[in-house]
Design a protein around this motif. Sequence first.
Motif, PDB file in Angstrom:
ATOM      1  N   VAL A   1     -56.693  22.656 -24.272  1.00  0.00           N
ATOM      2  CA  VAL A   1     -57.753  23.142 -24.581  1.00  0.00           C
ATOM      3  C   VAL A   1     -58.774  22.619 -24.635  1.00  0.00           C
ATOM      4  O   VAL A   1     -58.877  22.461 -26.334  1.00  0.00           O
ATOM      5  CB  VAL A   1     -58.018  24.814 -24.802  1.00  0.00           C
ATOM      6  CG1 VAL A   1     -59.471  25.579 -24.462  1.00  0.00           C
ATOM      7  CG2 VAL A   1     -57.116  25.335 -23.769  1.00  0.00           C
ATOM      8  N   ALA A   2     -59.184  21.338 -24.791  1.00  0.00           N
ATOM      9  CA  ALA A   2     -60.631  20.704 -25.232  1.00  0.00           C
ATOM     10  C   ALA A   2     -59.751  19.421 -26.626  1.00  0.00           C
ATOM     11  O   ALA A   2     -60.046  19.567 -27.659  1.00  0.00           O
ATOM     12  CB  ALA A   2     -61.993  20.994 -24.997  1.00  0.00           C
ATOM     13  N   ALA A   3     -58.381  19.112 -25.886  1.00  0.00           N
ATOM     14  CA  ALA A   3     -57.076  19.261 -27.165  1.00  0.00           C
ATOM     15  C   ALA A   3     -57.015  17.685 -26.998  1.00  0.00           C
ATOM     16  O   ALA A   3     -57.191  16.516 -26.596  1.00  0.00           O
ATOM     17  CB  ALA A   3     -56.015  19.681 -27.387  1.00  0.00           C
ATOM     18  N   ARG A   4     -57.009  17.506 -28.821  1.00  0.00           N
ATOM     19  CA  ARG A   4     -56.807  15.906 -28.517  1.00  0.00           C
ATOM     20  C   ARG A   4     -54.759  15.920 -28.083  1.00  0.00           C
ATOM     21  O   ARG A   4     -53.890  16.761 -27.966  1.00  0.00           O
ATOM     22  CB  ARG A   4     -55.801  15.588 -29.873  1.00  0.00           C
ATOM     23  CG  ARG A   4     -57.235  15.790 -30.849  1.00  0.00           C
ATOM     24  CD  ARG A   4     -57.177  14.682 -32.593  1.00  0.00           C
ATOM     25  NE  ARG A   4     -57.962  15.445 -33.344  1.00  0.00           N
ATOM     26  CZ  ARG A   4     -58.302  14.835 -34.636  1.00  0.00           C
ATOM     27  NH1 ARG A   4     -56.590  14.226 -34.574  1.00  0.00           N
ATOM     28  NH2 ARG A   4     -59.079  14.677 -35.281  1.00  0.00           N
ATOM     29  N   ALA A   5     -54.634  14.657 -27.031  1.00  0.00           N
ATOM     30  CA  ALA A   5     -53.222  15.019 -26.455  1.00  0.00           C
ATOM     31  C   ALA A   5     -52.751  13.542 -27.016  1.00  0.00           C
ATOM     32  O   ALA A   5     -52.996  12.491 -25.919  1.00  0.00           O
ATOM     33  CB  ALA A   5     -53.453  15.031 -24.878  1.00  0.00           C
ATOM     34  N   PRO A   6     -52.410  13.022 -27.755  1.00  0.00           N
ATOM     35  CA  PRO A   6     -51.799  11.817 -28.067  1.00  0.00           C
ATOM     36  C   PRO A   6     -50.405  11.676 -27.787  1.00  0.00           C
ATOM     37  O   PRO A   6     -49.956  12.405 -27.523  1.00  0.00           O
ATOM     38  CB  PRO A   6     -51.804  11.321 -29.813  1.00  0.00           C
ATOM     39  CG  PRO A   6     -51.418  12.990 -29.986  1.00  0.00           C
ATOM     40  CD  PRO A   6     -52.617  14.144 -29.432  1.00  0.00           C
ATOM     41  N   ASP A   7     -50.285   9.786 -27.491  1.00  0.00           N
ATOM     42  CA  ASP A   7     -48.818   9.037 -27.233  1.00  0.00           C
ATOM     43  C   ASP A   7     -48.326   9.549 -28.449  1.00  0.00           C
ATOM     44  O   ASP A   7     -48.903   9.489 -29.035  1.00  0.00           O
ATOM     45  CB  ASP A   7     -48.975   7.925 -26.603  1.00  0.00           C
ATOM     46  CG  ASP A   7     -47.834   7.347 -25.903  1.00  0.00           C
ATOM     47  OD1 ASP A   7     -46.734   8.460 -25.985  1.00  0.00           O
ATOM     48  OD2 ASP A   7     -47.856   7.011 -24.418  1.00  0.00           O
ATOM     49  N   ALA A   8     -46.812   9.109 -28.781  1.00  0.00           N
ATOM     50  CA  ALA A   8     -45.971   8.956 -29.611  1.00  0.00           C
ATOM     51  C   ALA A   8     -46.547   7.799 -30.337  1.00  0.00           C
ATOM     52  O   ALA A   8     -46.765   6.806 -29.813  1.00  0.00           O
ATOM     53  CB  ALA A   8     -44.560   9.366 -28.624  1.00  0.00           C
ATOM     54  N   GLY A   9     -46.964   8.128 -31.355  1.00  0.00           N
ATOM     55  CA  GLY A   9     -46.880   7.382 -32.486  1.00  0.00           C
ATOM     56  C   GLY A   9     -48.509   6.567 -32.195  1.00  0.00           C
ATOM     57  O   GLY A   9     -48.570   5.554 -33.234  1.00  0.00           O
ATOM     58  N   GLU A  10     -49.344   7.396 -31.611  1.00  0.00           N
ATOM     59  CA  GLU A  10     -50.636   6.691 -30.992  1.00  0.00           C
ATOM     60  C   GLU A  10     -51.659   6.864 -33.043  1.00  0.00           C
ATOM     61  O   GLU A  10     -51.655   8.301 -33.258  1.00  0.00           O
ATOM     62  CB  GLU A  10     -50.936   7.355 -30.228  1.00  0.00           C
ATOM     63  CG  GLU A  10     -52.322   6.569 -29.297  1.00  0.00           C
ATOM     64  CD  GLU A  10     -52.797   7.199 -28.615  1.00  0.00           C
ATOM     65  OE1 GLU A  10     -53.460   6.210 -27.516  1.00  0.00           O
ATOM     66  OE2 GLU A  10     -52.857   8.803 -27.811  1.00  0.00           O
ATOM     67  N   ASP A  11     -52.494   6.064 -32.443  1.00  0.00           N
ATOM     68  CA  ASP A  11     -53.732   6.334 -33.670  1.00  0.00           C
ATOM     69  C   ASP A  11     -53.958   7.297 -33.189  1.00  0.00           C
ATOM     70  O   ASP A  11     -55.445   6.203 -32.317  1.00  0.00           O
ATOM     71  CB  ASP A  11     -53.757   4.965 -34.679  1.00  0.00           C
ATOM     72  CG  ASP A  11     -54.531   4.800 -35.375  1.00  0.00           C
ATOM     73  OD1 ASP A  11     -55.399   6.139 -35.531  1.00  0.00           O
ATOM     74  OD2 ASP A  11     -55.116   3.959 -36.234  1.00  0.00           O
ATOM     75  N   TYR A  12     -54.733   7.873 -32.568  1.00  0.00           N
ATOM     76  CA  TYR A  12     -55.929   8.777 -32.358  1.00  0.00           C
ATOM     77  C   TYR A  12     -56.738   8.679 -32.685  1.00  0.00           C
ATOM     78  O   TYR A  12     -57.899   8.193 -31.963  1.00  0.00           O
ATOM     79  CB  TYR A  12     -55.127  10.643 -32.467  1.00  0.00           C
ATOM     80  CG  TYR A  12     -56.732  11.127 -31.878  1.00  0.00           C
ATOM     81  CD1 TYR A  12     -56.228  11.627 -30.418  1.00  0.00           C
ATOM     82  CD2 TYR A  12     -57.777  11.917 -32.450  1.00  0.00           C
ATOM     83  CE1 TYR A  12     -57.750  11.802 -29.976  1.00  0.00           C
ATOM     84  CE2 TYR A  12     -58.588  12.468 -31.927  1.00  0.00           C
ATOM     85  CZ  TYR A  12     -58.276  12.534 -30.614  1.00  0.00           C
ATOM     86  OH  TYR A  12     -59.426  13.613 -29.984  1.00  0.00           O
ATOM     87  N   PRO A  13     -57.613   8.909 -34.184  1.00  0.00           N
ATOM     88  CA  PRO A  13     -59.008   8.462 -33.837  1.00  0.00           C
ATOM     89  C   PRO A  13     -59.041   7.080 -34.024  1.00  0.00           C
ATOM     90  O   PRO A  13     -60.097   6.273 -33.580  1.00  0.00           O
ATOM     91  CB  PRO A  13     -58.730   8.739 -36.086  1.00  0.00           C
ATOM     92  CG  PRO A  13     -57.792   9.018 -36.016  1.00  0.00           C
ATOM     93  CD  PRO A  13     -56.239   8.664 -35.515  1.00  0.00           C
ATOM     94  N   ALA A  14     -57.782   5.631 -34.026  1.00  0.00           N
ATOM     95  CA  ALA A  14     -58.873   4.560 -33.231  1.00  0.00           C
ATOM     96  C   ALA A  14     -58.862   4.629 -31.720  1.00  0.00           C
ATOM     97  O   ALA A  14     -59.801   4.181 -31.669  1.00  0.00           O
ATOM     98  CB  ALA A  14     -57.370   3.521 -33.434  1.00  0.00           C
ATOM     99  N   LEU A  15     -58.162   5.453 -30.953  1.00  0.00           N
ATOM    100  CA  LEU A  15     -57.984   5.830 -29.663  1.00  0.00           C
ATOM    101  C   LEU A  15     -59.842   6.516 -29.207  1.00  0.00           C
ATOM    102  O   LEU A  15     -60.634   6.126 -28.998  1.00  0.00           O
ATOM    103  CB  LEU A  15     -57.442   6.901 -28.605  1.00  0.00           C
ATOM    104  CG  LEU A  15     -57.840   7.461 -27.604  1.00  0.00           C
ATOM    105  CD1 LEU A  15     -57.696   6.787 -26.298  1.00  0.00           C
ATOM    106  CD2 LEU A  15     -56.214   8.187 -27.652  1.00  0.00           C
ATOM    107  N   ALA A  16     -59.977   7.869 -30.574  1.00  0.00           N
ATOM    108  CA  ALA A  16     -61.253   8.369 -30.344  1.00  0.00           C
ATOM    109  C   ALA A  16     -62.793   7.629 -30.394  1.00  0.00           C
ATOM    110  O   ALA A  16     -63.620   6.903 -29.665  1.00  0.00           O
ATOM    111  CB  ALA A  16     -61.481   9.130 -31.556  1.00  0.00           C
ATOM    112  N   LYS A  17     -62.229   5.924 -31.369  1.00  0.00           N
ATOM    113  CA  LYS A  17     -63.609   5.489 -31.618  1.00  0.00           C
ATOM    114  C   LYS A  17     -64.114   4.226 -29.998  1.00  0.00           C
ATOM    115  O   LYS A  17     -64.859   3.798 -30.871  1.00  0.00           O
ATOM    116  CB  LYS A  17     -63.424   4.594 -32.902  1.00  0.00           C
ATOM    117  CG  LYS A  17     -62.739   4.820 -34.347  1.00  0.00           C
ATOM    118  CD  LYS A  17     -63.079   3.783 -35.298  1.00  0.00           C
ATOM    119  CE  LYS A  17     -62.472   5.347 -36.318  1.00  0.00           C
ATOM    120  NZ  LYS A  17     -62.234   4.516 -38.058  1.00  0.00           N
ATOM    121  N   THR A  18     -62.920   4.646 -29.366  1.00  0.00           N
ATOM    122  CA  THR A  18     -63.341   3.703 -28.088  1.00  0.00           C
ATOM    123  C   THR A  18     -64.352   4.216 -27.251  1.00  0.00           C
ATOM    124  O   THR A  18     -64.644   4.044 -26.452  1.00  0.00           O
ATOM    125  CB  THR A  18     -62.163   2.944 -27.285  1.00  0.00           C
ATOM    126  OG1 THR A  18     -61.372   4.845 -26.716  1.00  0.00           O
ATOM    127  CG2 THR A  18     -61.597   2.208 -28.160  1.00  0.00           C
TER     128      THR A  18
END
Length: 255
Positions: free
Chosen positions: A117-134
Motif C-alpha cells: 500500500v503506497a509502499a517501498r518494494a526493493p529488490d534483494a540488496g537494492e539501495d532504495y534511497p538511490a532508487l528513490a533519488k531517480t
Amino acid sequence: MDRRLFLGLTAAAGAVGSLGLSPARAATPDGARNVVLVHGLFADGSCWTDVIARLQGNGLNVTAVQNPLTTLEESVAAVQRVLAQQDGPTVLVGHSFAGMIVTEAGIDPKVSALVYVAARAPDAGEDYPALAKTYPTPPASAGIVFDGEYGRLTQDAFLHDFAGDVPEARAKVLYAVQEPFRKSLLAGKTTHAAWRSKPSFYAVSTDDRTINPDLQRFMAKRMNATTIEVKASHVSLISQPDTIANLILKASGRQ
C-alpha cells in the motif's frame, strides 16, 4: 495427449505470457484466512483500524504488528514472530516503509500473497534511497526532523504531505500517536525479494506527497503486481479503507 487438450494448454500459456507474467506468478493465490498488517514510518498499528474492521467483517483473522521502527532486522523479526503464530496461509500487507519488511519477511512459507500500500518494494540488496533519488523528491521529506537518533514528521508536514486527504481533526490524532523511527532503520537493505516468488498486489496513491507516485508505479510494474490506482494521499488505508480492504480480500482469494 489429446490434440485439443494440447492446443488448449498452449493457448492458456500464451495468454499468460501476453500479460507479462510467468505461469507461477499468474496463478490465483491460495485461499487465506489470515492477514498480517505492518505499518510504516510516522504511524503505529492503529493506522489499520478501519481496514481491520472490514477484513474481520469478512471472516478473516487479522493481526496488526507493532513495528518497533528501530532497525530493519528488528522490524522483520517482529513480523516473523507474528507469522509464526498464524495457523495457515497468510496475506502479508505493508504500508509505506513496511514494504521493506514485507519484501524480506514475505519468503515465509505461510505467506500466500503480498500486498503493498503506497509502499517501498526493493529488490534483494537494492539501495532504495538511490532508487528513490531517480524520481523527484516528495514534499514530506523536507518535514522530517530528528531528535538525536530518532526522527518524526512535523505537524505541518504530517497534516499536508502525509495525511492530506484525512479530515484535520482525525489527522491531528494520528499525528499525536506517530511512532518515532530510529535513523539506523533507514540504512537497512533487504536480502530477499519475496515478490519474485509470491503473488503480489499494489495500491498506488496518485496524490502521494510522501513516496513519489511514479516510483510506486515503477515498483508495481517491476514486480508484475496486480495494481490499482487510488486517488488518495499516502494514507489510503485511512482515507479509503474500503478500497484497500477490497484489495486485501482479493489477495486472500475471497474476491
